[in-house]
Enzyme design. Structure first.
Site, PDB file in Angstrom:
ATOM      1  N   SER A  59      35.051 -22.014 -10.174  1.00 31.69           N
ATOM      2  CA  SER A  59      34.969 -20.832  -9.305  1.00 31.69           C
ATOM      3  C   SER A  59      35.093 -19.556 -10.118  1.00 31.69           C
ATOM      4  O   SER A  59      35.777 -19.521 -11.152  1.00 31.69           O
ATOM      5  CB  SER A  59      36.118 -20.903  -8.299  1.00 31.69           C
ATOM      6  OG  SER A  59      36.287 -19.673  -7.644  1.00 31.69           O
ATOM      7  N   LYS A  87      41.671 -24.667 -10.746  1.00 29.76           N
ATOM      8  CA  LYS A  87      40.291 -24.524 -11.241  1.00 29.76           C
ATOM      9  C   LYS A  87      40.315 -24.327 -12.760  1.00 29.76           C
ATOM     10  O   LYS A  87      39.546 -24.946 -13.495  1.00 29.76           O
ATOM     11  CB  LYS A  87      39.589 -23.342 -10.560  1.00 29.76           C
ATOM     12  CG  LYS A  87      39.250 -23.586  -9.094  1.00 29.76           C
ATOM     13  CD  LYS A  87      38.202 -24.670  -8.933  1.00 29.76           C
ATOM     14  CE  LYS A  87      37.893 -24.995  -7.500  1.00 29.76           C
ATOM     15  NZ  LYS A  87      37.165 -26.245  -7.301  1.00 29.76           N
ATOM     16  N   TYR A 129      45.827 -22.643  -6.385  1.00 29.94           N
ATOM     17  CA  TYR A 129      44.438 -23.101  -6.239  1.00 29.94           C
ATOM     18  C   TYR A 129      43.601 -22.624  -7.430  1.00 29.94           C
ATOM     19  O   TYR A 129      42.904 -23.411  -8.080  1.00 29.94           O
ATOM     20  CB  TYR A 129      43.836 -22.576  -4.919  1.00 29.94           C
ATOM     21  CG  TYR A 129      42.329 -22.502  -4.947  1.00 29.94           C
ATOM     22  CD1 TYR A 129      41.555 -23.640  -4.769  1.00 29.94           C
ATOM     23  CD2 TYR A 129      41.671 -21.282  -5.182  1.00 29.94           C
ATOM     24  CE1 TYR A 129      40.168 -23.583  -4.830  1.00 29.94           C
ATOM     25  CE2 TYR A 129      40.292 -21.213  -5.242  1.00 29.94           C
ATOM     26  CZ  TYR A 129      39.546 -22.366  -5.072  1.00 29.94           C
ATOM     27  OH  TYR A 129      38.182 -22.290  -5.140  1.00 29.94           O
TER      28      TYR A 129
HETATM   29  C1  UD1 Z   1      37.862 -16.764  -2.052  1.00 28.52           C
HETATM   30  C2  UD1 Z   1      38.710 -17.228  -3.202  1.00 28.52           C
HETATM   31  C3  UD1 Z   1      37.827 -17.933  -4.185  1.00 28.52           C
HETATM   32  C4  UD1 Z   1      37.105 -19.080  -3.512  1.00 28.52           C
HETATM   33  C5  UD1 Z   1      36.290 -18.501  -2.382  1.00 28.52           C
HETATM   34  C6  UD1 Z   1      35.649 -19.649  -1.639  1.00 28.52           C
HETATM   35  C7  UD1 Z   1      40.489 -16.001  -4.404  1.00 28.52           C
HETATM   36  C8  UD1 Z   1      41.003 -14.684  -4.817  1.00 28.52           C
HETATM   37  N1  UD1 Z   1      39.349 -16.049  -3.770  1.00 28.52           N
HETATM   38  O1  UD1 Z   1      37.013 -15.722  -2.539  1.00 28.52           O
HETATM   39  O2  UD1 Z   1      38.583 -18.467  -5.226  1.00 28.52           O
HETATM   40  O3  UD1 Z   1      36.275 -19.731  -4.429  1.00 28.52           O
HETATM   41  O4  UD1 Z   1      37.140 -17.812  -1.483  1.00 28.52           O
HETATM   42  O5  UD1 Z   1      34.681 -19.167  -0.774  1.00 28.52           O
HETATM   43  O6  UD1 Z   1      41.100 -16.958  -4.650  1.00 28.52           O
HETATM   44  N2  UD1 Z   1      37.310 -10.402   4.030  1.00 28.52           N
HETATM   45  C9  UD1 Z   1      37.520  -9.553   5.111  1.00 28.52           C
HETATM   46  N3  UD1 Z   1      37.852 -10.118   6.316  1.00 28.52           N
HETATM   47  C10 UD1 Z   1      37.995 -11.460   6.493  1.00 28.52           C
HETATM   48  C11 UD1 Z   1      37.774 -12.308   5.380  1.00 28.52           C
HETATM   49  C12 UD1 Z   1      37.456 -11.742   4.160  1.00 28.52           C
HETATM   50  O7  UD1 Z   1      37.413  -8.335   5.004  1.00 28.52           O
HETATM   51  O8  UD1 Z   1      38.311 -11.879   7.603  1.00 28.52           O
HETATM   52  C13 UD1 Z   1      36.927  -9.812   2.735  1.00 28.52           C
HETATM   53  C14 UD1 Z   1      37.923 -10.103   1.644  1.00 28.52           C
HETATM   54  O9  UD1 Z   1      38.897  -9.116   1.605  1.00 28.52           O
HETATM   55  C15 UD1 Z   1      37.028 -10.118   0.406  1.00 28.52           C
HETATM   56  C16 UD1 Z   1      35.674 -10.560   0.926  1.00 28.52           C
HETATM   57  O10 UD1 Z   1      35.717 -10.395   2.332  1.00 28.52           O
HETATM   58  O11 UD1 Z   1      36.913  -8.815  -0.077  1.00 28.52           O
HETATM   59  C17 UD1 Z   1      35.361 -12.015   0.622  1.00 28.52           C
HETATM   60  O12 UD1 Z   1      36.460 -12.810   1.046  1.00 28.52           O
HETATM   61  P1  UD1 Z   1      36.410 -14.412   1.055  1.00 28.52           P
HETATM   62  O13 UD1 Z   1      35.222 -14.879   1.804  1.00 28.52           O
HETATM   63  O14 UD1 Z   1      37.746 -14.895   1.507  1.00 28.52           O
HETATM   64  O15 UD1 Z   1      36.143 -14.778  -0.457  1.00 28.52           O
HETATM   65  P2  UD1 Z   1      36.951 -14.340  -1.793  1.00 28.52           P
HETATM   66  O16 UD1 Z   1      38.313 -13.905  -1.466  1.00 28.52           O
HETATM   67  O17 UD1 Z   1      36.081 -13.449  -2.565  1.00 28.52           O
END
Ligand code: UD1
Length: 350
Positions: A135, A164, A160
């Site tokens: 990842s 990785k 987690y």
């Molecule tokens: C996360 C994990 C990554 C993992 C991936 C799997 C971390 C830091 N990140 O990535 O290791 O491989 O998921 O898909 O460990 N967001 C919102 N509202 C929500 C959900 C998310 O605003 O309800 C925003 C988050 O703040 C972020 C972006 O959307 O900026 C993406 O979030 P997310 O889909 O959870 O992925 P990551 O955090 O990038």
């Protein structure tokens, strides 16, 4: 980008964790490229619908499925002994970032033990080729963007993420020590979307942590409102930036990587590839693209930052483009439309 179909004697690829979101899409692409596939999964975080979907899409009704836990070393050994497996793609593992913080030992035991067992069983039974699903989380908050495979790994912010990094190291060290092994780690950025058939997709348990499942569940009315975590980041529109990659594009990268291994074209015994589009999109841009692609107005609001989120990360995918001959191709609107079709399929509304 056309994937050439395998000819001659079929090679067999084991997909551990193959019933899940990424594993099921990878299984489809491998079968369509002419590989024999064995799916193994303990179904701890999914049901059999992913495997059924793979069968429907590919027409391969006799797709072998083995319900097993790779933490069971003897079961892993038996699987490799009883089948001629040319390569293994290892997905089986826990993946909830938040849960891993509360239950680190569960994550370390499961994710490390299962991978060690896979490598040992592969080696003992003449399977030389091991591909690990890593990842972009290993890069942490990058010093410069986009990140290349040579960008430094940062100290993991969750158990987690640490698993990785540790699994990458386990593979690197194993390949170094045991001359009969070859390894590839694919570092995924943010996989999203669903198969265009809407027969397989993401099946989050409970409240989704990831952005796109939360968006589609809000759009369909299962959630009231999407929280956008932070609009005060130092980015063009204040929301985080990510490299969202279509799940089918990502799945196809595995076919190219497996072929490189099986054809003996690796230039090093252990190779790492970024699997991303190379194009950053902000959370706000993604929300807007979803609304444009589907015509659905999304209920959202800005809330405080989520602890542990990085401001911005996107890939330099040049190495994968060059060495694997693979490239992300799908338009983000098509990807989001596919995610929406999948959500509607789940709701039985299509
Ligand atoms: C996360 C994990 C990554 C993992 C991936 C799997 C971390 C830091 N990140 O990535 O290791 O491989 O998921 O898909 O460990 N967001 C919102 N509202 C929500 C959900 C998310 O605003 O309800 C925003 C988050 O703040 C972020 C972006 O959307 O900026 C993406 O979030 P997310 O889909 O959870 O992925 P990551 O955090 O990038």
């Amino acid at each position: 980008m056309h994937i050439q179909k395998e000819s001659g004697m079929k090679k067999c690829v084991l997909v551990s964790g193959g019933a899940g979101f990424i594993g099921s899409h990878v299984s489809v692409e491998l079968i369509e490229a002419g590989y024999d596939v064995i799916v193994a999964d303990n179904l701890s975080n999914c049901d059999l619908s992913g495997v059924e979907g793979v069968k429907k899409i590919t027409g391969k009704e006799d797709l072998p499925f083995v319900k097993m836990d790779f933490c069971d070393a003897e079961a892993a050994m038996r699987l490799f002994r009883e089948h001629r497996i040319d390569a293994v793609i290892h997905f089986a593992g826990f993946k909830a970032v938040g849960e891993s913080v509360g239950e680190p030992l569960k994550y370390y035991r499961n994710n490390l033990e299962s991978f060690i067992n896979v490598i040992e069983a592969a080696r003992a039974n003449g399977c030389r080729n091991i591909l690990f699903s890593s990842s972009a989380t290993v890069y942490g908050e990058p010093d410069s963007l986009p990140v290349t495979e040579a960008s430094p790994r940062k100290e993991a912010t969750s158990p987690y993420g640490n698993t990785k990094q540790m699994c990458e190291d386990i593979l690197r060290d194993s390949v170094k020590a045991y001359e009969d092994l070859r390894g590839i780690a694919l570092r995924y950025f943010n996989p999203i979307g669903a198969h265009p058939s809407a027969l397989i997709g993401e099946l989050p348990r409970g409240v989704p942590n990831n952005l796109v499942p939360f968006i589609t569940q809000t759009a369909i009315g299962r959630r009231e409102c999407l929280s956008i975590f932070g609009n005060d980041y130092p980015t063009p529109d204040g929301t985080c930036q990510r490299d969202f990659i279509d799940i089918v594009d990502l799945a196809r990268a595995h076919v190219f990587a497996v072929r490189r291994m099986l054809d003996g074209r690796m230039t090093e015994a252990y190779e790492i590839y970024n699997i991303g589009t190379g194009t950053p999109l902000s959370v706000m841009q993604l929300v807007n693209a979803f609304q444009e692609a589907t015509g659905v107005a999304l209920n959202y609001r800005f809330t405080p930052r989520r602890p542990g989120d990085v401001t911005a990360i996107w890939a330099d995918p040049a190495k994968a483009n060059r060495e694997l001959g693979w490239k992300a191709e799908r338009d983000i609107r098509d990807t989001l439309a596919a995610a929406w079709a999948w959500e509607k399929h789940l709701a039985g509304k299509d």
